[in-house]
Design a protein around this motif. Structure first.
Motif, PDB file in Angstrom:
ATOM      1  N   LEU A  74      29.761  12.285  52.933  1.00 23.21           N
ATOM      2  CA  LEU A  74      29.014  12.985  51.896  1.00 23.21           C
ATOM      3  C   LEU A  74      28.435  14.295  52.427  1.00 23.21           C
ATOM      4  O   LEU A  74      28.457  15.326  51.737  1.00 23.21           O
ATOM      5  CB  LEU A  74      27.896  12.093  51.361  1.00 23.21           C
ATOM      6  N   SER A 104      23.558   7.166  49.473  1.00 25.15           N
ATOM      7  CA  SER A 104      24.374   6.583  48.405  1.00 25.15           C
ATOM      8  C   SER A 104      23.712   6.792  47.044  1.00 25.15           C
ATOM      9  O   SER A 104      24.404   7.053  46.042  1.00 25.15           O
ATOM     10  CB  SER A 104      24.646   5.104  48.667  1.00 25.15           C
ATOM     11  N   HIS A 140      24.606  10.242  46.068  1.00 26.56           N
ATOM     12  CA  HIS A 140      26.010  10.284  45.646  1.00 26.56           C
ATOM     13  C   HIS A 140      26.136   9.891  44.178  1.00 26.56           C
ATOM     14  O   HIS A 140      26.740  10.619  43.373  1.00 26.56           O
ATOM     15  CB  HIS A 140      26.846   9.350  46.517  1.00 26.56           C
ATOM     16  N   TYR A 163      30.805   3.174  48.497  1.00 25.59           N
ATOM     17  CA  TYR A 163      30.006   3.685  47.367  1.00 25.59           C
ATOM     18  C   TYR A 163      30.656   3.255  46.066  1.00 25.59           C
ATOM     19  O   TYR A 163      31.862   3.128  45.974  1.00 25.59           O
ATOM     20  CB  TYR A 163      29.924   5.201  47.413  1.00 25.59           C
TER      21      TYR A 163
END
Length: 404
Positions: free
Chosen positions: A69, A318, A321, A404
């Motif tokens: 990420l 996460s 994200h 994820y």
């Protein structure tokens, strides 16, 4: 109550933006960066000064997903140059040692040792380069009309109050921040477990005792040997909650650490003067849901994990994200399905990480007054881990990070 804004100059801050991000730590800055790359206007409000934010000593183990990420956010160059890729981790229990081969057990996945302070510095540099708006020392932040169609945020900079209208608010301001406290108590469910001990951490410019992290369970208490670089180490020992940092000299810390490590590892320990020492309490905490109207919680504002599993910053990543994807879909396609599903998606991963961190903590720490049966259970856990590839694989896939 909305403060008097008559003394506010519209030129000081934007009157309107797409997303106001409360909290300028790594989660808030990462969300700001990802939204900016997607063409979504945003403003970050941070209560502390930039120097203070960059002075905080935090964890330094990044899951594979967090690494990926950061690269997608365009802030991975220095991490890839200076970070330490680890394909394994050591666990010891009363002088018995076991290496968990992460790469072998997870089809090549690894973790990256790179300090949270460094991640934050990289994000600041990226926000500066892109002209991002990060307002520091924003005090008396208040969130308004979160369930309506026109939310706004008020705050004070110096002697002036300001107001920013927005479409959404992202609460990335940590456990003690204003964001979660802006949600009515009857709209939240809180889950918490407070552990009866803390971690005393010491940072020193000495080479790490081992080339991989060492998690050590011992009858005297847990210990962790970690690092920030090849020349800077971060060590921890479990201690009672009523201990005070000033009662721990460097010599006392090193002596206690050596007593909890396997003899062959302890024999390689290089000691030196501490740069920083601190005691952190351990808790597990989750707030549900992670959305209230147009407010979305992320990171420590919504959940806390004990540091044993190295999941704090990784869970924040996460969350970001999921939230950045959902906001991008809203602005680009008018698709709000991701916003509607954000809390459920994030919490599904949060609870799995909470379980793993709870398991690591209960397996490796000495609990006062738990008795002989609990001690035998810890021994049995380690024996099973040592004898079962399936058990080691379960540990490894959680440690490198669930998808994820």
């Amino acid at each position: 109550m909305t403060p008097d804004l008559s003394g506010c100059s519209p030129a000081d801050v934007p009157a309107r933006t797409g997303v106001v991000i409360v909290g300028g730590g790594p989660s808030g800055l990462l969300l700001s960066q990802l939204l900016h790359l997607a063409g979504i206007a945003n403003v970050v409000l941070e209560r502390r000064s930039r120097a203070y934010v960059l002075s905080r000593i935090r964890a330094g183990v990044l899951e594979q997903g967090a690494v990926d990420l950061l690269r997608r956010a365009g802030v991975g160059a220095r991490m890839d140059r200076e970070g330490l890729v680890h394909d394994g981790v050591e666990i010891s229990f009363h002088d018995r040692r076991l290496r968990i081969d992460l790469a072998d057990l997870t089809e090549g996945k690894t973790v990256m040792v790179y300090g949270q302070t460094e991640v934050t510095a990289d994000l600041y540099e990226a926000r500066d380069a892109m002209g991002g708006t990060v307002l520091h020392e924003a005090e008396h932040v208040q969130l308004h009309d979160l369930e309506g169609g026109r939310p706004f945020v008020t705050f004070r900079l110096g002697e002036r109050y300001h107001r920013i209208e927005c479409d959404f608010v992202a609460g990335c301001d940590g456990f003690h921040g204003v964001s979660r406290r802006s949600i009515p108590a009857d709209r939240l469910r809180l889950f918490e477990m407070v552990y009866p001990f803390g971690w005393l951490g010491l940072l020193a410019d000495v080479p790490p005792v081992h080339d991989e992290l060492v998690y050590a369970g011992h009858e005297r208490g847990f210990a962790l040997c970690s690092m920030r670089s090849r020349t800077r180490s971060r060590y921890y020992v479990q201690c009672p909650l009523d201990e005070k940092v000033e009662d721990w000299s460097d010599d006392r810390f090193w002596t206690e650490l050596v007593s909890r490590l396997p003899a062959d590892i302890a024999g390689r320990l290089v000691t030196g003067p501490s740069i920083e020492k601190s005691i952190a309490p351990l808790r597990s905490f989750v707030a549900e849901p992670m959305r209230f109207g147009r407010l979305f919680l992320a990171g420590d504002a919504a959940h806390i994990v004990p540091p044993t599993g190295a999941k704090g910053l990784n869970l924040a990543a996460s969350d970001i994200h999921y939230l950045s994807e959902a906001l991008t879909a809203h602005y680009r396609r008018g698709d709000d399905s991701g916003l509607a599903a954000y809390s459920d998606r994030a919490l599904a991963r949060v609870w799995k990480a909470e379980r793993f961190s709870w398991w690591m903590t209960t397996t490796l720490h000495a609990f006062p007054d738990r008795g002989a049966f609990a001690a035998r259970m810890q021994e049995a856990e380690f024996d099973y881990l040592a004898s079962s590839r399936a058990a080691r694989q379960a540990l490894a896939e959680n440690y490198v990070g669930l998808p994820y």
